[in-house]
Scaffold this motif. Structure first.
Motif, PDB file in Angstrom:
ATOM      1  N   LYS A  31      35.203  24.574 -15.013  1.00 32.97           N
ATOM      2  CA  LYS A  31      35.017  25.764 -15.843  1.00 32.97           C
ATOM      3  C   LYS A  31      33.542  26.135 -15.961  1.00 32.97           C
ATOM      4  CE  LYS A  31      39.120  24.941 -18.638  1.00 32.97           C
ATOM      5  NZ  LYS A  31      39.619  24.605 -19.973  1.00 32.97           N
ATOM      6  N   LYS A  32      32.663  25.157 -15.893  1.00 31.09           N
ATOM      7  CA  LYS A  32      31.240  25.424 -16.047  1.00 31.09           C
ATOM      8  C   LYS A  32      30.576  25.817 -14.729  1.00 31.09           C
ATOM      9  CE  LYS A  32      30.160  22.759 -20.120  1.00 31.09           C
ATOM     10  NZ  LYS A  32      29.231  21.820 -20.724  1.00 31.09           N
ATOM     11  N   ILE A  33      31.246  25.605 -13.617  1.00 30.39           N
ATOM     12  CA  ILE A  33      30.650  25.936 -12.331  1.00 30.39           C
ATOM     13  C   ILE A  33      30.715  27.452 -12.163  1.00 30.39           C
ATOM     14  CG2 ILE A  33      30.849  25.690  -9.837  1.00 30.39           C
ATOM     15  CD1 ILE A  33      32.007  22.911 -10.325  1.00 30.39           C
ATOM     16  N   GLU A  34      29.556  28.058 -11.968  1.00 30.66           N
ATOM     17  CA  GLU A  34      29.498  29.499 -11.830  1.00 30.66           C
ATOM     18  C   GLU A  34      29.749  29.905 -10.388  1.00 30.66           C
ATOM     19  OE1 GLU A  34      25.761  30.807 -13.300  1.00 30.66           O
ATOM     20  OE2 GLU A  34      26.067  29.947 -15.277  1.00 30.66           O
ATOM     21  N   GLU A  35      29.997  31.199 -10.221  1.00 34.64           N
ATOM     22  CA  GLU A  35      30.164  31.737  -8.875  1.00 34.64           C
ATOM     23  C   GLU A  35      28.834  31.600  -8.132  1.00 34.64           C
ATOM     24  OE1 GLU A  35      32.937  32.920  -7.436  1.00 34.64           O
ATOM     25  OE2 GLU A  35      34.014  32.311  -9.242  1.00 34.64           O
ATOM     26  N   PRO A  36      28.902  31.306  -6.838  1.00 34.69           N
ATOM     27  CA  PRO A  36      27.655  31.187  -6.078  1.00 34.69           C
ATOM     28  C   PRO A  36      26.910  32.527  -6.039  1.00 34.69           C
ATOM     29  CG  PRO A  36      29.582  30.838  -4.664  1.00 34.69           C
ATOM     30  CD  PRO A  36      30.077  31.032  -6.047  1.00 34.69           C
ATOM     31  N   GLN A  37      25.609  32.454  -6.107  1.00 34.47           N
ATOM     32  CA  GLN A  37      24.782  33.646  -6.095  1.00 34.47           C
ATOM     33  C   GLN A  37      24.001  33.711  -4.792  1.00 34.47           C
ATOM     34  OE1 GLN A  37      22.333  33.437  -9.529  1.00 34.47           O
ATOM     35  NE2 GLN A  37      24.011  33.704 -10.970  1.00 34.47           N
ATOM     36  N   VAL A  38      23.791  34.936  -4.309  1.00 32.70           N
ATOM     37  CA  VAL A  38      23.025  35.125  -3.092  1.00 32.70           C
ATOM     38  C   VAL A  38      21.549  35.064  -3.449  1.00 32.70           C
ATOM     39  CG1 VAL A  38      22.511  36.720  -1.220  1.00 32.70           C
ATOM     40  CG2 VAL A  38      24.839  36.533  -2.094  1.00 32.70           C
ATOM     41  N   VAL A  39      20.809  34.246  -2.720  1.00 35.92           N
ATOM     42  CA  VAL A  39      19.376  34.100  -2.956  1.00 35.92           C
ATOM     43  C   VAL A  39      18.653  34.559  -1.707  1.00 35.92           C
ATOM     44  CG1 VAL A  39      17.521  32.480  -3.437  1.00 35.92           C
ATOM     45  CG2 VAL A  39      19.753  32.159  -4.504  1.00 35.92           C
ATOM     46  N   LYS A  40      17.708  35.468  -1.879  1.00 36.14           N
ATOM     47  CA  LYS A  40      16.904  35.933  -0.755  1.00 36.14           C
ATOM     48  C   LYS A  40      15.678  35.037  -0.640  1.00 36.14           C
ATOM     49  CE  LYS A  40      18.506  40.638  -1.000  1.00 36.14           C
ATOM     50  NZ  LYS A  40      18.156  42.058  -1.072  1.00 36.14           N
TER      51      LYS A  40
END
Length: 56
Positions: A31-40
């Motif tokens: 539940k605490k794991i967030e959606e992966p974010q794109v990092v430039k």
């Protein structure tokens, strides 16, 4: 006196071990794991290999 100090140290280390185990358990909670974010990333040529740093 030495036995009491040893007992206190054992109790304190046990409590600390329990707390760290609970932190690991909660960190693995899905539940605490967030959606992966794109990092430039910026690519910088190093001496032997390229280095990547976040753009900011």
């Amino acid at each position: 006196m030495q036995k009491i100090l040893a007992l206190v140290l054992v109790i304190i280390s046990g409590v600390m071990l329990f707390q760290s185990g609970m932190e690991v358990y909660y960190s693995m909670n899905s539940k605490k794991i967030e959606e992966p974010q794109v990092v430039k990333l910026d690519r910088i040529e190093g001496q032997y290999c390229p280095l990547y740093f976040p753009k900011e």
